[in-house]
Design an enzyme around this catalytic site. Structure first.
Site, PDB file in Angstrom:
ATOM      1  N   THR A  46      -9.550   3.944   4.912  1.00  0.00           N
ATOM      2  CA  THR A  46      -9.748   4.924   3.847  1.00  0.00           C
ATOM      3  C   THR A  46     -11.188   4.934   3.366  1.00  0.00           C
ATOM      4  O   THR A  46     -11.799   5.997   3.185  1.00  0.00           O
ATOM      5  CB  THR A  46      -8.827   4.603   2.656  1.00  0.00           C
ATOM      6  OG1 THR A  46      -7.487   4.513   3.121  1.00  0.00           O
ATOM      7  CG2 THR A  46      -8.928   5.655   1.573  1.00  0.00           C
ATOM      8  N   THR A  47     -11.757   3.726   3.166  1.00  0.00           N
ATOM      9  CA  THR A  47     -13.134   3.609   2.673  1.00  0.00           C
ATOM     10  C   THR A  47     -14.120   4.186   3.670  1.00  0.00           C
ATOM     11  O   THR A  47     -15.208   4.637   3.289  1.00  0.00           O
ATOM     12  CB  THR A  47     -13.456   2.136   2.382  1.00  0.00           C
ATOM     13  OG1 THR A  47     -12.423   1.593   1.570  1.00  0.00           O
ATOM     14  CG2 THR A  47     -14.781   1.973   1.663  1.00  0.00           C
ATOM     15  N   TYR A 109       1.960  12.545   3.713  1.00  0.00           N
ATOM     16  CA  TYR A 109       2.377  13.928   3.495  1.00  0.00           C
ATOM     17  C   TYR A 109       3.785  14.190   4.033  1.00  0.00           C
ATOM     18  O   TYR A 109       4.699  14.464   3.283  1.00  0.00           O
ATOM     19  CB  TYR A 109       1.394  14.959   4.065  1.00  0.00           C
ATOM     20  CG  TYR A 109       1.777  16.366   3.666  1.00  0.00           C
ATOM     21  CD1 TYR A 109       1.627  16.791   2.352  1.00  0.00           C
ATOM     22  CD2 TYR A 109       2.345  17.249   4.584  1.00  0.00           C
ATOM     23  CE1 TYR A 109       2.033  18.052   1.960  1.00  0.00           C
ATOM     24  CE2 TYR A 109       2.745  18.518   4.199  1.00  0.00           C
ATOM     25  CZ  TYR A 109       2.595  18.915   2.893  1.00  0.00           C
ATOM     26  OH  TYR A 109       3.002  20.163   2.498  1.00  0.00           O
ATOM     27  N   TYR A 135      -0.051  -0.984   6.597  1.00  0.00           N
ATOM     28  CA  TYR A 135      -0.801  -0.710   5.366  1.00  0.00           C
ATOM     29  C   TYR A 135       0.078   0.101   4.428  1.00  0.00           C
ATOM     30  O   TYR A 135       0.422   1.251   4.722  1.00  0.00           O
ATOM     31  CB  TYR A 135      -2.093   0.038   5.727  1.00  0.00           C
ATOM     32  CG  TYR A 135      -3.004   0.406   4.584  1.00  0.00           C
ATOM     33  CD1 TYR A 135      -2.879  -0.145   3.319  1.00  0.00           C
ATOM     34  CD2 TYR A 135      -4.035   1.323   4.785  1.00  0.00           C
ATOM     35  CE1 TYR A 135      -3.726   0.199   2.286  1.00  0.00           C
ATOM     36  CE2 TYR A 135      -4.899   1.680   3.757  1.00  0.00           C
ATOM     37  CZ  TYR A 135      -4.737   1.114   2.513  1.00  0.00           C
ATOM     38  OH  TYR A 135      -5.578   1.473   1.488  1.00  0.00           O
ATOM     39  N   ARG A 140      -1.620   6.762  -2.270  1.00  0.00           N
ATOM     40  CA  ARG A 140      -2.332   7.737  -1.434  1.00  0.00           C
ATOM     41  C   ARG A 140      -1.393   8.486  -0.490  1.00  0.00           C
ATOM     42  O   ARG A 140      -1.618   9.653  -0.190  1.00  0.00           O
ATOM     43  CB  ARG A 140      -3.430   7.046  -0.613  1.00  0.00           C
ATOM     44  CG  ARG A 140      -4.705   6.763  -1.403  1.00  0.00           C
ATOM     45  CD  ARG A 140      -5.791   6.224  -0.476  1.00  0.00           C
ATOM     46  NE  ARG A 140      -7.032   5.974  -1.176  1.00  0.00           N
ATOM     47  CZ  ARG A 140      -8.049   6.837  -1.275  1.00  0.00           C
ATOM     48  NH1 ARG A 140      -7.957   8.021  -0.741  1.00  0.00           N
ATOM     49  NH2 ARG A 140      -9.148   6.500  -1.920  1.00  0.00           N
ATOM     50  N   LYS A 164      -1.121  -5.091   4.792  1.00  0.00           N
ATOM     51  CA  LYS A 164      -2.098  -4.898   3.721  1.00  0.00           C
ATOM     52  C   LYS A 164      -1.334  -4.270   2.572  1.00  0.00           C
ATOM     53  O   LYS A 164      -0.847  -3.137   2.683  1.00  0.00           O
ATOM     54  CB  LYS A 164      -3.243  -3.993   4.171  1.00  0.00           C
ATOM     55  CG  LYS A 164      -4.248  -3.675   3.058  1.00  0.00           C
ATOM     56  CD  LYS A 164      -5.297  -2.662   3.516  1.00  0.00           C
ATOM     57  CE  LYS A 164      -6.232  -2.289   2.364  1.00  0.00           C
ATOM     58  NZ  LYS A 164      -7.219  -1.246   2.768  1.00  0.00           N
ATOM     59  N   ILE A 206      -8.498  -7.161   2.287  1.00  0.00           N
ATOM     60  CA  ILE A 206      -9.235  -6.090   2.967  1.00  0.00           C
ATOM     61  C   ILE A 206      -9.904  -5.318   1.841  1.00  0.00           C
ATOM     62  O   ILE A 206      -9.248  -4.614   1.076  1.00  0.00           O
ATOM     63  CB  ILE A 206      -8.308  -5.235   3.828  1.00  0.00           C
ATOM     64  CG1 ILE A 206      -7.743  -6.100   4.970  1.00  0.00           C
ATOM     65  CG2 ILE A 206      -9.048  -4.018   4.381  1.00  0.00           C
ATOM     66  CD1 ILE A 206      -6.721  -5.410   5.852  1.00  0.00           C
TER      67      ILE A 206
END
Length: 296
Positions: A46-47, A109, A135, A140, A164, A206
């Site tokens: 994501t980052t 989604y 994850y 999100r 994660k 992380i």
């Protein structure tokens, strides 16, 4: 054996002003983390703004990072997708490039039921042979991995080895460890919860914070592992104001600005992300200085 223990950096992706990937700057960042105390590089998470990348860009970034790290520290490739076939293809490709592990976010989604998650992760693991870290970040994706689902996958699929956890729900995380008998590699997905998660048997974090404070983030973990719980907790608490500012707007908006304030210009964000507000830039800079980070 865990893919890594300690602080893995969820590394940013530097861009040129035209929006193309700045591989020269990425090379510098890889060297920086290999020379610091960073324990692992997580590329295209994501980052790293992976959601804005084409599949070709995504996989080029993964290959570049693996090649440039040259085995100095492990590289984990973000290869998750809301399309199972896409996740399989990217995961297979990253495995072939030599990724030490794969980070697979839950489908977003379209989401999935828990049975759907089991089918999704199992399908990827069957074809991609690298160790997999799931994850879970429902804030999100709108899709949570329930403890029973984690337990079933870890117990029944050999190369699903970790999670994660970014739910922020410590009770859920404790239940995961109880239901897996602690036989899952648990990583904090939140920089403000490193010590609590280590206390439950976590392997590390992380981290977004590691982009700007790699040594200190590593030290939070190392002190804990060495039995200096008070020292670890003290560092965790010291970092809280900075961590709060690193998430004052949607990640990675603040961390890219923080790096620029340090003199490490990683270029613009890709739309739909936009530059940090002036007010938040000021509070971010203040938190950085108070933490002891030298600004350019």
């Amino acid at each position: 054996m865990a893919i890594f223990t300690g602080a893995g950096v969820a590394i940013v992706t530097p861009f040129h002003e035209d929006g193309s990937i700045n591989y020269d700057k990425l090379d510098e960042l890889i060297d920086f983390h290999c020379e610091k105390k960073t324990d692992c590089i997580i590329i295209c998470g994501t980052t790293g703004e992976s959601a804005t990348m084409t599949e070709e860009e995504h996989m080029d970034c993964v290959k570049f990072t693996i090649d440039r790290a040259k085995g100095r520290i492990p590289v984990v490739a973000g290869t998750g997708s809301n399309c199972t076939r896409t996740a399989i293809d990217m995961s297979k490709e990253a495995s072939e490039y030599g990724a030490d592990g794969l980070l697979l976010v839950t489908p977003y989604y379209n989401k999935a039921t828990q049975n759907g998650l089991i089918a999704h992760f199992t399908a990827v693991a069957k074809e991609a042979k690298a160790p997999i870290i799931m994850y879970s970040v429902a804030s999100r994706t709108g899709c949570n991995i329930e403890p029973a689902t984690v337990a079933e996958l870890v117990k029944n699929v050999d190369n699903i080895v970790g999670i994660k956890e970014a739910s922020g729900n410590i009770s859920q995380i404790a239940k995961i460890m109880a239901m897996t008998d602690g036989k899952v590699d648990l990583y904090s997905g939140n920089d403000d919860q490193i010590v609590p998660i280590l206390s439950l048997g976590g392997k590390g974090v992380i981290s977004v914070l590691s982009n700007v404070a790699p040594d200190e983030t590593h030290d939070i973990c190392e002190k804990f592992f060495n039995g200096d719980i008070a020292g670890s907790a003290a560092l965790q608490l010291k970092a809280l104001p900075l961590v709060e500012q690193l998430f004052c707007e949607v990640n990675p908006i603040p961390v890219k600005k923080a790096m620029q304030l340090m003199g490490v210009d990683c270029g613009p964000l890709r739309m739909p992300l936009t530059e940090i507000s002036k007010a938040h830039e000021e509070t971010l800079a203040k938190a950085m200085k108070e933490f002891g980070i030298k600004l350019a």
